[in-house]
Each structure stands twice: as C-alpha cells, then as structure tokens.
Design an enzyme around this catalytic site. Structure first.
Site, short mmCIF file in Angstrom:
data_model
loop_
_atom_site.label_atom_id
_atom_site.label_comp_id
_atom_site.label_asym_id
_atom_site.label_seq_id
_atom_site.Cartn_x
_atom_site.Cartn_y
_atom_site.Cartn_z
N PRO A 2 0.75 -14.00 -17.10
CA PRO A 2 1.16 -13.66 -18.45
C PRO A 2 2.66 -13.36 -18.50
O PRO A 2 3.17 -12.63 -17.66
CB PRO A 2 0.36 -12.40 -18.78
CG PRO A 2 -0.52 -12.16 -17.62
CD PRO A 2 0.02 -12.89 -16.48
N GLU A 3 3.32 -13.93 -19.48
CA GLU A 3 4.74 -13.64 -19.70
C GLU A 3 4.83 -12.85 -21.01
O GLU A 3 3.81 -12.46 -21.57
CB GLU A 3 5.54 -14.95 -19.79
CG GLU A 3 5.30 -15.86 -18.58
CD GLU A 3 6.10 -17.14 -18.64
OE1 GLU A 3 7.19 -17.14 -19.23
OE2 GLU A 3 5.63 -18.15 -18.09
N HIS A 113 -14.02 -8.31 -9.87
CA HIS A 113 -12.60 -8.38 -10.19
C HIS A 113 -12.22 -7.45 -11.34
O HIS A 113 -11.06 -7.39 -11.73
CB HIS A 113 -12.21 -9.81 -10.57
CG HIS A 113 -12.57 -10.81 -9.50
ND1 HIS A 113 -12.08 -10.72 -8.23
CD2 HIS A 113 -13.37 -11.90 -9.53
CE1 HIS A 113 -12.57 -11.73 -7.50
NE2 HIS A 113 -13.35 -12.45 -8.27
#
Length: 291
Positions: A2-3, A113
């Site tokens: 993710p940016e 996770h």
DNA sequence: GTTCCCCTGCGG
DNA sequence: CCGCAGGGGAAC
C-alpha cells in the site's frame, strides 16, 4: 504494497469504525518483528481505550487513544486493515478464493495471518489487521513519545512544494525514481506512483536527481498530486493484494500508464513500455515520452 | 551508492 | 524449481 492512496483509503474507511468505541479485548498472534511493541503489552494497554482520531503520515497510520498514547501502524507490503463485516473474497488470492465454496466466500474468518484483532464493548464489527508477509508494523507510543520512523519523514507527497523537491535533488546522484521513494525526502510515494508520476512529468526514472531541472520538479510535483488524488478518488490500486477495508477493490489500476505494463504499447505514443530494475525495484517507463 | 534481508504466496 | 511482489532498514 500500500502506498499513500491505499493508506488514505484505509484511513478514511477505518476511522469511523474506530472512533469513540471502547476496545473490549485484543487478540494477537505470537511475537514477531511485526510487533515493535510486544503483543502481550499491546493487549494489556489497548483494552479499555477509545480512539479519538486516525491520522496518516506518509504510509503510516497513527491512532490517537484517549489515554494520550498512540498506536502506530504500517501496512508494509501485504498489510490489510478491515472489519469483521467486510465482504471477504478479495482478502484472499484469486486461486485461494476459487477453491472456496460460495458459503465459505461469505465471511472472512481470522486466520494465522490476522495478527491483531480488536473487539469492542458495543459488540459491533471487530477490527482486523492481517498481514501475510509481516512486513507491516504495530507500535504503541506512550504519551509524548516520538517514533524515529515518523520523525524522519519528509513532507507528505500531497503537500510537498516543488522548490523543496528541487532542493532535495541538488547534489544527489541517485536516480530521480529512487529519490521519490526516499521517505525522508517526501512521504507516501511507493513504486507504482513513482513510475506513474514520472511518466506524467515526462522525466526518465533513471535520470540522476541533480540533472532534474526546477521546471521538471514542478512538473513532477504536479504529476504526483494529480496521480495520488486520482488514485484516492478511485479507491487505490488493487494490482495484487490491496483491498479496501470494506472488501472492495480499488480501481486506479485500470487507469495506470506504465506500472506493470512492460511490453504493452504506451497509451500516449504507442511505443513499447520498458521494464528495468533500479535499486532492486522494478521500474516501468516509456522511452518515447520520458527523457 | 548497491546488496541483502525480513516473510509468504503466486504464477510460470 | 525459479523469479516475482506496491516496503523499509541495515550492512557492505
């Protein structure tokens, strides 16, 4: 992964589900470097707290807690923040999803996770932080405590001034692409949007930073703002893992110019998009449009 | 400056 | 089997 646009999309959708809800219980997985704060301490410290605000600094999220402490989150490459009522199929890979029966695709069940789970007093939707590769980070900051990672961030990519970028380029021999990825110069840009902005600015990613002119810095800053804003408006890019907190895909990937388009025709000049490795990161550009 | 590492899964 | 992945930090 993710940016800035994906983190901002996450922030906007997660803040309302966090705001003013008392945390009843916290579940974590085993200690790992994902937990900068030991999970046992995190569980104790978060219980009973409420969140006052969720802010973004570059690719970091910072939850303001009513104790004055802050919860620092980074999504790394595969981090996903979502709620227990999110539509879940996109939380898994396409192949993993295809193996599921329609019933199984209905709801996401926390898996190995899912490293952090917050339950709330009101019994409403829980918050999950899932991260397959564990490059993400969680850290609890005490009142007034500064995190060195936040302290070294440059101005946000949406706010940086062209002149500041130009100053940062002078005397730097690194490729301009690598400079844009340096979170100390500007915060929030990652591999996708660095490539996209340089395409829109017409600047070759391998050009030495100190060879980029003031006018080109202006174009890069304008292009960054344009591409980041557009990506936020479309809910981010869902090229491999990103899924918004409600389980929806982003759509910027449908509009990208060069990222992961190697071998395809440039949408502007029809030349073939090139891929090269630069500083261990794949880099995509059009040799016709970028100099 | 590059190189390597953290970790897991996908796709060829 | 291998190479690849949107991040970031540390070690040469």
């Amino acid at each position: 992964m993710p940016e800035l646009p994906e983190v901002e999309t996450t922030r906007r959708r997660i803040e309302p589900v966090l705001l003013d809800r008392e945390i009843a219980a916290v579940h974590t997985t085993r200690p790992s470097y994902f937990f900068l704060t030991p999970p046992a301490r995190l569980r104790r410290a978060l219980a009973g707290q409420r969140t006052l605000a969720l802010a973004r600094h570059g690719k970091y999220l910072l939850a303001q807690l009513d104790s004055g402490q802050q919860l620092l989150l980074h999504l790394g490459m595969t981090g996903q923040l979502f709620t227990s009522n999110a539509a879940s199929p996109r939380l898994l890979s396409a192949t993993a999803r295809a193996a599921l029966s329609p019933e199984q695709q209905q709801a996401f069940k926390p898996d190995v996770h899912t490293h952090l789970r917050l339950r709330f007093e009101d019994g409403g939707p829980e918050l999950y932080f899932r991260d397959v590769r564990k490059f993400g980070k969680v850290r609890l900051l005490d009142r007034g405590q500064l995190d060195p990672r936040l302290a070294r961030l440059g101005p946000d990519a949406l706010a940086i001034k062209a002149e500041a970028l130009f100053r940062a380029t002078s005397s730097r021999k690194v490729a301009i692409k690598s400079l844009l990825l340096d979170q100390g110069v500007l915060a929030g840009v990652g591999n996708i949007y660095a490539d996209e902005a340089l395409f829109l600015a017409g600047v070759h990613p391998e050009r030495a930073a100190h060879r980029v002119t003031r006018e080109e810095c202006r174009r890069i800053v304008r292009s960054l703002r344009r591409v980041l804003r557009r990506a936020i408006d479309t809910g981010g890019s869902s090229i491999s893992d990103f899924v918004a907190p409600d389980g929806a895909d982003g759509h910027y990937q449908d509009e990208r110019w060069v990222y992961a388009r190697a071998g395809n025709a440039c949408r502007r000049c029809r030349a073939t998009i090139q891929r090269r490795v630069l500083g261990q990161r794949s880099t995509h550009f059009c040799a016709g449009c970028q100099r």
